[in-house]
Design an enzyme around this catalytic site. Structure first.
Site, PDB file in Angstrom:
ATOM      1  N   PRO A   1      22.352  17.181  15.671  1.00  0.00           N
ATOM      2  CA  PRO A   1      23.612  16.933  14.950  1.00  0.00           C
ATOM      3  C   PRO A   1      24.425  15.772  15.514  1.00  0.00           C
ATOM      4  O   PRO A   1      25.416  15.378  14.902  1.00  0.00           O
ATOM      5  CB  PRO A   1      24.369  18.262  15.109  1.00  0.00           C
ATOM      6  CG  PRO A   1      23.790  18.870  16.354  1.00  0.00           C
ATOM      7  CD  PRO A   1      22.354  18.471  16.381  1.00  0.00           C
TER       8      PRO A   1
ATOM      9  N   TYR B   1      32.990  11.534  20.466  1.00  0.00           N
ATOM     10  CA  TYR B   1      31.766  11.947  21.149  1.00  0.00           C
ATOM     11  C   TYR B   1      31.934  11.592  22.625  1.00  0.00           C
ATOM     12  O   TYR B   1      32.119  10.417  22.956  1.00  0.00           O
ATOM     13  CB  TYR B   1      30.555  11.213  20.579  1.00  0.00           C
ATOM     14  CG  TYR B   1      30.245  11.522  19.135  1.00  0.00           C
ATOM     15  CD1 TYR B   1      29.208  12.387  18.796  1.00  0.00           C
ATOM     16  CD2 TYR B   1      30.983  10.929  18.102  1.00  0.00           C
ATOM     17  CE1 TYR B   1      28.908  12.657  17.467  1.00  0.00           C
ATOM     18  CE2 TYR B   1      30.687  11.202  16.774  1.00  0.00           C
ATOM     19  CZ  TYR B   1      29.643  12.064  16.463  1.00  0.00           C
ATOM     20  OH  TYR B   1      29.357  12.341  15.150  1.00  0.00           O
TER      21      TYR B   1
ATOM     22  N   TYR C   1      25.657   4.781  11.750  1.00  0.00           N
ATOM     23  CA  TYR C   1      26.531   5.942  11.553  1.00  0.00           C
ATOM     24  C   TYR C   1      27.009   6.035  10.107  1.00  0.00           C
ATOM     25  O   TYR C   1      27.039   7.127   9.514  1.00  0.00           O
ATOM     26  CB  TYR C   1      27.729   5.848  12.493  1.00  0.00           C
ATOM     27  CG  TYR C   1      28.495   7.143  12.630  1.00  0.00           C
ATOM     28  CD1 TYR C   1      28.086   8.126  13.510  1.00  0.00           C
ATOM     29  CD2 TYR C   1      29.649   7.375  11.887  1.00  0.00           C
ATOM     30  CE1 TYR C   1      28.792   9.322  13.640  1.00  0.00           C
ATOM     31  CE2 TYR C   1      30.365   8.559  12.002  1.00  0.00           C
ATOM     32  CZ  TYR C   1      29.925   9.527  12.886  1.00  0.00           C
ATOM     33  OH  TYR C   1      30.626  10.706  13.001  1.00  0.00           O
TER      34      TYR C   1
ATOM     35  N   HIS D   1      37.192   8.577   6.997  1.00  0.00           N
ATOM     36  CA  HIS D   1      37.204   8.111   8.385  1.00  0.00           C
ATOM     37  C   HIS D   1      36.631   6.704   8.456  1.00  0.00           C
ATOM     38  O   HIS D   1      35.486   6.465   8.064  1.00  0.00           O
ATOM     39  CB  HIS D   1      36.383   9.051   9.271  1.00  0.00           C
ATOM     40  CG  HIS D   1      37.107  10.295   9.651  1.00  0.00           C
ATOM     41  ND1 HIS D   1      36.749  11.077  10.724  1.00  0.00           N
ATOM     42  CD2 HIS D   1      38.195  10.894   9.098  1.00  0.00           C
ATOM     43  CE1 HIS D   1      37.570  12.107  10.819  1.00  0.00           C
ATOM     44  NE2 HIS D   1      38.454  12.014   9.830  1.00  0.00           N
TER      45      HIS D   1
ATOM     46  N   LYS E   1      23.435  13.371  10.614  1.00  0.00           N
ATOM     47  CA  LYS E   1      22.502  12.894   9.599  1.00  0.00           C
ATOM     48  C   LYS E   1      21.837  13.996   8.778  1.00  0.00           C
ATOM     49  O   LYS E   1      21.174  13.701   7.775  1.00  0.00           O
ATOM     50  CB  LYS E   1      21.397  12.044  10.253  1.00  0.00           C
ATOM     51  CG  LYS E   1      21.903  10.768  10.886  1.00  0.00           C
ATOM     52  CD  LYS E   1      22.606   9.899   9.870  1.00  0.00           C
ATOM     53  CE  LYS E   1      23.237   8.675  10.493  1.00  0.00           C
ATOM     54  NZ  LYS E   1      24.171   8.003   9.586  1.00  0.00           N
TER      55      LYS E   1
END
Length: 389
Positions: free
Chosen positions: A292, A200, A384, A72, A296
């Site tokens: 979550p 998200y 991220y 990704h 991580k």
């Protein structure tokens, strides 16, 4: 029984550390309270930073990762109306890999016998002794008989509820914790994901996440109150809610199907200091928990293991103890940065029970700022994709 390093817990952290130490010639024994099938039955997330995938590739345990993992190069934040794509590759030159934690564990388990990594499963009543000395040991029951495992060091990779952290005296311990006033209701289904990257979403009705395990298996979550009952959420009700919260663009692409698994998980941030006491080290969930939201958890465990394997290898190969002395401080520096990012993203994307109209407008203003700021997107992408070791 004797070993050089005794590891408590055969989850991904314990297994990864065991493999890294065996590759350096260190004698290791892992003691796990559960059966292999039970360990593999723990359903967990699977967004892997490059730090984690690099460790697996260094070990040569990457065949299925490369064949089945999904690379990704970005993800999206949604505000109910639009998708704000964070271009990880373009902003950082990096990427993440979607590959389930269960599959990582399976690969590490499968490689253990040929590499001489000894694992004792179904060990009952595991207890740690003499951790303040240079000769600590474990006691446990195996097949109903008492056993003792002597070691030079013990590493606790036994999760939040394991015995390792509890062995550290309260007089030297510091605990930092934040419990969030909501949980995540998740559904796993054999349906194609609604997008090729994670989404998200911050909606007036609460947070939602669209993720996947493979091109044909999807994992979705919605924010719910802590007192929510699973039985009140039929599959249809959950799919309907997801379609609303993810917004019109992503919601219209949802493919519905029967749930393979549904569960509600609380969210918390937790850090235990120090991560070393005497001859005992902590790694992974035994020392820290992150929400979550930032993906991580497993990656922090992998960075702990990377630091610790370096320290223990230096000790056994070169009689060098500097890295051992600095392990806790080194690991915690990275942990707190990951905690910060997870807290920041959780605060941005969720609705809080005491949230005022002003607070809500601040969330929307922040998302609008992110949508138009390359600098803001770069900061998110850097965290991220994973900060350097």
């Amino acid at each position: 029984m004797k070993t050089e390093v005794a590891i408590v817990g055969a989850g991904p952290a314990g297994l990864l550390l065991g493999h890294l130490l065996r590759a350096e010639g260190v004698v290791v024994t892992i003691v796990e309270r559960a059966s292999p099938d039970y360990v593999l039955g723990r359903i967990r997330a699977g967004v892997l930073e490059r730090t984690t995938t690099d460790l697996l590739r260094r070990l040569g345990i990457d065949a299925r990762l490369d064949a089945e993992g999904l690379c990704h190069e970005g993800f999206a934040l949604a505000d109910g109306e639009r998708l704000i794509r964070i271009d990880i590759a373009g902003l950082t030159g990096g990427a993440v890999t979607v590959y389930g934690q269960t599959e990582v564990t399976r690969d590490l388990m499968a490689a253990a016998p040929e590499r001489g990594l000894e694992i004792v499963y179904e060990a009952g009543d595991v207890a740690l002794h003499d951790i303040d000395t240079d000769a600590p040991y474990l006691t446990f029951e195996q097949d109903g008989a008492p056993s003792r495992l002597e070691a030079r060091f013990i590493v606790g990779c036994d999760g939040f509820h394991g015995p390792s952290r509890k062995a550290i005296p309260a007089s030297v311990a510091k605990v930092y914790e934040k419990v969030y006033p909501f949980g995540w209701l998740g559904i796993l289904a054999d349906v194609p994901p609604c997008d090729h990257e994670l989404i998200y979403a911050n909606h007036d009705r609460g947070f939602a996440l669209a993720s996947m395990r493979s091109p044909t298996r999807s994992r979705y979550y919605i924010q719910v109150p802590l007192d929510e009952r699973l039985e009140d959420w039929s599959d249809d009700r959950l799919w309907d809610e997801l379609a609303v919260r993810l917004g019109p663009e992503a919601g219209s692409r949802i493919t519905r199907g029967p749930a393979l698994e549904k569960s509600i998980a609380p969210l918390r941030s937790y850090v235990f200091e120090p991560m070393r006491h005497g001859s005992l080290f902590l790694a992974g969930d035994s020392a820290h928990i992150v929400p979550p939201t930032g993906a991580k958890g497993l990656n922090l465990a992998a960075s702990d293991v990377a630091y610790l394997s370096q320290a223990l290898s230096a000790f056994f190969r070169h009689n060098e103890g500097t890295l051992i002395e600095g392990y806790s401080q080194r690991a915690l520096a990275r942990i707190w940065k990951a905690e910060r990012f997870s807290w920041q993203l959780t605060s941005l994307m969720h609705r809080f029970p005491d949230q005022s109209g002003f607070d809500r407008r601040m969330q929307m203003a922040e998302l609008d700022y992110i949508a138009g700021s390359r600098a803001a997107q770069t900061a998110i992408a850097e965290n991220y994709v994973g900060l350097p070791l």
